[in-house]
Design an enzyme around this catalytic site. Structure first.
Site, PDB file in Angstrom:
ATOM      1  N   LYS A 153     117.036 -21.565 108.337  1.00 44.78           N
ATOM      2  CA  LYS A 153     115.994 -22.564 108.660  1.00 44.78           C
ATOM      3  C   LYS A 153     116.717 -23.816 109.119  1.00 44.78           C
ATOM      4  CE  LYS A 153     111.961 -21.583 105.806  1.00 44.78           C
ATOM      5  NZ  LYS A 153     111.155 -22.058 104.654  1.00 44.78           N
ATOM      6  N   LYS A 242     118.961 -15.398  97.485  1.00 46.03           N
ATOM      7  CA  LYS A 242     118.497 -15.933  98.770  1.00 46.03           C
ATOM      8  C   LYS A 242     118.857 -14.967  99.899  1.00 46.03           C
ATOM      9  CE  LYS A 242     117.380 -19.636 101.571  1.00 46.03           C
ATOM     10  NZ  LYS A 242     117.208 -21.028 101.828  1.00 46.03           N
ATOM     11  N   ASN A 260     109.673 -21.039  97.931  1.00 47.64           N
ATOM     12  CA  ASN A 260     108.981 -22.335  97.866  1.00 47.64           C
ATOM     13  C   ASN A 260     108.349 -22.574  96.503  1.00 47.64           C
ATOM     14  OD1 ASN A 260     109.594 -22.877 100.541  1.00 47.64           O
ATOM     15  ND2 ASN A 260     107.822 -21.709 101.254  1.00 47.64           N
ATOM     16  N   HIS A 279     115.119 -34.314  96.123  1.00 49.00           N
ATOM     17  CA  HIS A 279     114.323 -33.103  96.327  1.00 49.00           C
ATOM     18  C   HIS A 279     114.276 -32.259  95.049  1.00 49.00           C
ATOM     19  CE1 HIS A 279     112.726 -29.592  98.400  1.00 49.00           C
ATOM     20  NE2 HIS A 279     113.739 -28.879  97.955  1.00 49.00           N
TER      21      HIS A 279
HETATM   22  N1  GLY Z   1     114.217 -23.540 101.349  1.00 44.68           N
HETATM   23  C1  GLY Z   1     113.366 -22.428 101.392  1.00 44.68           C
HETATM   24  C2  GLY Z   1     113.755 -21.425 102.420  1.00 44.68           C
HETATM   25  O1  GLY Z   1     114.876 -21.417 102.887  1.00 44.68           O
HETATM   26  O2  GLY Z   1     112.945 -20.613 102.798  1.00 44.68           O
END
Ligand code: GLY
Length: 385
Positions: A153, A242, A260, A279
């Site tokens: 992203k 992730k 999220n 954050h």
């Molecule tokens: N920070 C959330 C994502 O990378 O989707």
């Protein structure tokens, strides 16, 4: 979701590599003093490299420049503002100018050296230059290592909001040099731990257990070897989660949305506070709110909801916010780009590692959940400000 354990290093000090699947798979390398890994991540065709960095990291950027020059690369440095100030159209245009002046071609590359704002910006400039060139991310904060720099992203802000302009542009590689974390203010590390805890709740309970074993070791100004080892395992486990999620759903069609967790209210708090809150601190309150929402909706048991407060507070993260801000938070949440029309949408848990969605909750339920996290005293704890 199947567990993908990070591949164990061959020796205790060897870097760990976690591969992110996708159209062009890439490695996240985690370890200490990893500069020698950078040429391998840049790849063989790259000749010119632009290192984008904030002023505070000039010495590190110069070390990267020297190292890459010794390997035969032509290296340019571009200093950008700190934090969110970097993520503007003006700064992006400045960097496009640098790339143009230096004749960067499709086979050249960008290195994003810094926290999440720098890596978001560097990724965006790489995504847009000649419709996409390689970017290697070198995150220097915990938050960037476990979240922003991994997953492709990229984006910049506009006057109307955060990350409104951007692109999905996976990096060619990510270098997480854990040595960088020890020179940062402890509050930055603590804020990053909020995203680590988030990952624990949505996908990997072992993360929560590791934090609970000795939270003080993770937030100590001077870390012990045991604290360092735990932090490394936390980074590896968070990146592994992730990697699995974005490898399956780069464009956030569905699964990626679980990342999220805690962010709907968290983003609203950041906006109401005009980004004076870190954050991670805002997401910490957001997770407790989401847990209360799920508990009151009958979807989450008391023990898991209470565990949110206990683990986050053990790290010194905030778990409450001002009671007199509810209407403003609601307005901000409705404007969130992840809402569907006017319908509020939350990631909630049905248990640890069992994320689900709650769409269009009853306003009374929302207010009741907010009552559980609200307090009357003015906002402002050491970590938040
Ligand atoms: N920070 C959330 C994502 O990378 O989707």
């Amino acid at each position: 979701m199947p567990e993908t354990e990070p591949e164990a290093p061959a020796t205790p000090t060897a870097p760990t590599r976690i591969t992110v699947a996708g159209e062009r798979p890439y490695d996240v390398v985690i370890g200490q003093h990893l500069l020698d890994q950078l040429p391998g991540l840049l790849g063989e065709r790259v000749r010119r490299v632009l290192v984008i960095h904030p002023g505070a990291l000039t010495a590190s950027a110069e070390a990267v420049q020297e190292d890459l020059r010794a390997q035969g690369f032509e290296v340019f440095l571009a200093e950008v503002p700190e934090a969110e100030e970097a993520k503007s159209a003006q700064v992006a245009a400045f960097l496009w100018g640098v790339l143009g002046q230096a004749d960067f071609t499709r086979t050249d590359a960008i290195v994003g050296l810094g926290g999440g704002s720098t890596t978001d910006l560097a990724g965006f400039v790489a995504a847009t230059w000649l419709r996409g060139i390689r970017v290697v991310q070198v995150p220097t904060t915990l938050l960037a290592m476990v979240d922003a720099a991994v997953g492709g992203k990229t984006g910049i802000n506009t006057a109307e909001g955060k990350n409104l302009v951007g692109a999905f542009h996976p990096p060619a590689g990510v270098l997480c040099d854990l040595a960088a974390l020890e020179s940062l203010p402890v509050h930055d590390r603590t804020a990053g731990l909020a995203e680590v805890v988030k990952t624990g709740f949505i996908a990997d309970e072992r993360i929560l257990e590791l934090v609970e074993q000795d939270p003080a070791a993770l937030t100590a100004a001077v870390m012990t070897d045991a604290g360092r080892a735990t932090l490394r395992e936390l980074v590896e486990r968070s990146v592994a989660v992730k990697a699995r999620v974005v490898g399956e759903d780069l464009r956030e069609a569905d699964l990626r949305e679980i990342l999220n967790y805690g962010h709907t209210l968290g983003h609203a708090i950041e906006q109401v506070e005009r980004f004076a809150w870190r954050h991670g601190a805002a997401v910490s309150v957001g997770m407790v709110f989401a847990a209360e929402l799920a508990r009151l909706a009958g979807r989450l048991d008391d023990a898991v909801a209470d565990r949110h407060r206990t683990v986050l507070e053990s790290l010194g993260l905030p778990t409450t916010y001002r009671g007199d801000r509810w209407e403003r938070l609601l307005t901000a949440m409705r404007r969130d780009k992840k809402s569907r029309g006017d319908l509020l949408r939350f990631v909630v848990l049905e248990g640890i590692g069992r994320p689900s969605r709650l769409e269009g909750p009853d306003p009374a339920l929302l207010a009741a959940a907010y009552a559980e996290v609200s307090r009357e005293a003015p906002s402002g704890t050491a970590i938040s400000l």
